[in-house]
Design a protein around this motif. Structure first.
Motif, PDB file in Angstrom:
ATOM      1  N   ALA A 190      75.713  71.843  57.184  1.00 24.79           N
ATOM      2  CA  ALA A 190      75.679  72.277  55.825  1.00 24.79           C
ATOM      3  C   ALA A 190      76.569  71.183  55.025  1.00 24.79           C
ATOM      4  CB  ALA A 190      76.024  73.662  55.518  1.00 24.79           C
ATOM      5  N   ASN A 205      74.939  71.334  42.465  1.00 20.42           N
ATOM      6  CA  ASN A 205      73.302  71.799  42.987  1.00 20.42           C
ATOM      7  C   ASN A 205      73.290  71.309  44.378  1.00 20.42           C
ATOM      8  OD1 ASN A 205      72.443  72.310  40.492  1.00 20.42           O
ATOM      9  ND2 ASN A 205      71.708  70.373  39.916  1.00 20.42           N
ATOM     10  N   VAL A 208      74.977  74.291  46.207  1.00 23.25           N
ATOM     11  CA  VAL A 208      74.132  75.524  46.128  1.00 23.25           C
ATOM     12  C   VAL A 208      72.823  75.335  47.297  1.00 23.25           C
ATOM     13  CG1 VAL A 208      72.396  76.982  44.862  1.00 23.25           C
ATOM     14  CG2 VAL A 208      74.553  76.157  43.886  1.00 23.25           C
ATOM     15  N   VAL A 209      72.268  74.306  47.295  1.00 24.49           N
ATOM     16  CA  VAL A 209      71.290  73.839  48.283  1.00 24.49           C
ATOM     17  C   VAL A 209      71.793  74.048  49.790  1.00 24.49           C
ATOM     18  CG1 VAL A 209      69.417  72.154  49.240  1.00 24.49           C
ATOM     19  CG2 VAL A 209      69.627  72.656  46.475  1.00 24.49           C
ATOM     20  N   GLY A 211      74.580  75.501  50.946  1.00 20.96           N
ATOM     21  CA  GLY A 211      74.718  77.166  51.242  1.00 20.96           C
ATOM     22  C   GLY A 211      73.676  77.948  51.513  1.00 20.96           C
ATOM     23  N   ALA A 212      72.478  77.615  50.706  1.00 26.88           N
ATOM     24  CA  ALA A 212      71.324  78.376  50.754  1.00 26.88           C
ATOM     25  C   ALA A 212      70.803  78.016  52.443  1.00 26.88           C
ATOM     26  CB  ALA A 212      70.313  78.202  49.711  1.00 26.88           C
ATOM     27  N   GLY A 213      70.771  76.511  52.519  1.00 18.60           N
ATOM     28  CA  GLY A 213      70.103  76.419  53.796  1.00 18.60           C
ATOM     29  C   GLY A 213      71.177  76.995  55.100  1.00 18.60           C
ATOM     30  N   ALA A 215      72.729  79.880  54.863  1.00 21.71           N
ATOM     31  CA  ALA A 215      72.335  81.259  55.005  1.00 21.71           C
ATOM     32  C   ALA A 215      70.881  81.436  55.711  1.00 21.71           C
ATOM     33  CB  ALA A 215      72.305  81.840  53.650  1.00 21.71           C
ATOM     34  N   VAL A 216      70.018  80.626  55.340  1.00 22.82           N
ATOM     35  CA  VAL A 216      68.861  80.618  55.823  1.00 22.82           C
ATOM     36  C   VAL A 216      68.939  80.484  57.576  1.00 22.82           C
ATOM     37  CG1 VAL A 216      66.626  79.799  56.117  1.00 22.82           C
ATOM     38  CG2 VAL A 216      67.582  80.117  53.915  1.00 22.82           C
TER      39      VAL A 216
END
Length: 286
Positions: A190, A205, A208-209, A211-213, A215-216
């Motif tokens: 990440a 941005n 955020v991207v 971090g979202a990746g 989490a997924v």
């Protein structure tokens, strides 16, 4: 007359890494002392309650077994002798375990993790953004807590001594460390992805991207890995289980928070460069 201009610390090299390693171990020792205090005050009561539940359950089962044996053979004396033979002598007293034993384990754990985290600090300083030594230490501590403990805890939460089959300890330990390894690797991925996306998306941005990746990816890993097959017995007190898990989470959070603060101060004092002086006339002209 002159003014000072702050500079961002560069990645340490050479003997400076060794000096930071020593400071990381010292900060880990300080964090370990704090974690020991939290563990003794907040964690030991739930451990003692769990042991009491385990002993009461074992005593009830043993009493029922001996009663059945005495009824079958009509030999109460033999049952009494079996009690004496089955009694296990306690090698290490519970008082010693909860004081010196707990302190030794937590302090060694803190020093070891402090050394590893300080090496991670040396690697990321100046490479993941223009952060000060304090900010970088805080980020490393937060990332370590998240990847090394929080994420594995969500999949395989800690259980007190009376919960779980002793025969499956090896399997459960393997799964827990596998989850730690996956979490750390996904965290590193990440960070790399965030750095590569930053020029196109901007720092916010990209963070955020990434971090979202993360989490997924963690959610997928949690779904793929097998769950804990040792379910908590229905008769085990839910309050004891909750207190134990909350205490273990608090111990780890406190350890990493204190390490981040202590190591940040120590590292900043070591790395703080002598401020560059610029003549006032040159500064105003620029």
């Amino acid at each position: 007359m002159s003014v000072t201009t702050p500079t961002t610390p560069a990645a340490p090299t050479g003997s400076l890494v060794g000096r930071l390693l020593l400071r990381g171990m010292l900060a880990g020792l300080i964090a370990g002392l704090f974690a020991f205090g939290v563990a003794y005050v907040a964690g030991e009561p739930s451990v003692n309650a769990s042991i009491a539940v385990e002993e009461a359950t074992a005593a009830k089962a043993e009493h029922a077994e001996h009663a059945a044996s005495a009824h079958s053979h009509g030999a109460n004396g033999a049952a009494t002798q079996a009690d004496a033979e089955d009694a296990e002598e306690e090698i290490v007293s519970r008082d010693l375990q909860s004081t010196a034993g707990l302190a030794t384990g937590v302090l060694v754990y803190g020093v070891a993790l402090g050394g590893i985290a300080s090496l991670a600090f040396c690697f990321v300083l100046g490479r993941v953004g223009r952060f000060t030594a304090k900010a970088t230490a805080a980020l490393v501590a937060a990332a370590a807590f998240t990847t090394v403990y929080l994420v594995p805890f969500l999949k395989y939460p800690a259980t007190p001594p009376a919960v779980g089959n002793p025969d499956t300890i090896g399997k459960r330990t393997t799964l827990f460390f596998l989850m730690i390894l996956l979490s750390v690797l996904l965290g590193v991925a990440a960070v790399i992805a965030g750095r590569r996306l930053a020029p196109r998306l901007g720092n916010w941005n990209a963070t955020v991207v990434a971090g979202a990746g993360f989490a997924v990816a963690v959610a997928i890993a949690c779904a793929v890995l097998p769950g804990n097959t040792d379910a908590v017995a229905p008769e085990f007190p839910a309050a004891v289980l909750w207190d134990f898990r909350l205490a273990t989470l608090g111990i780890q959070a406190g350890l990493w928070a204190v390490f981040g603060l202590a190591f940040g101060l120590l590292a900043e004092r070591l790395l703080a460069p002598k401020p560059a002086t610029v003549p006032v006339a040159a500064a105003t002209a620029g």
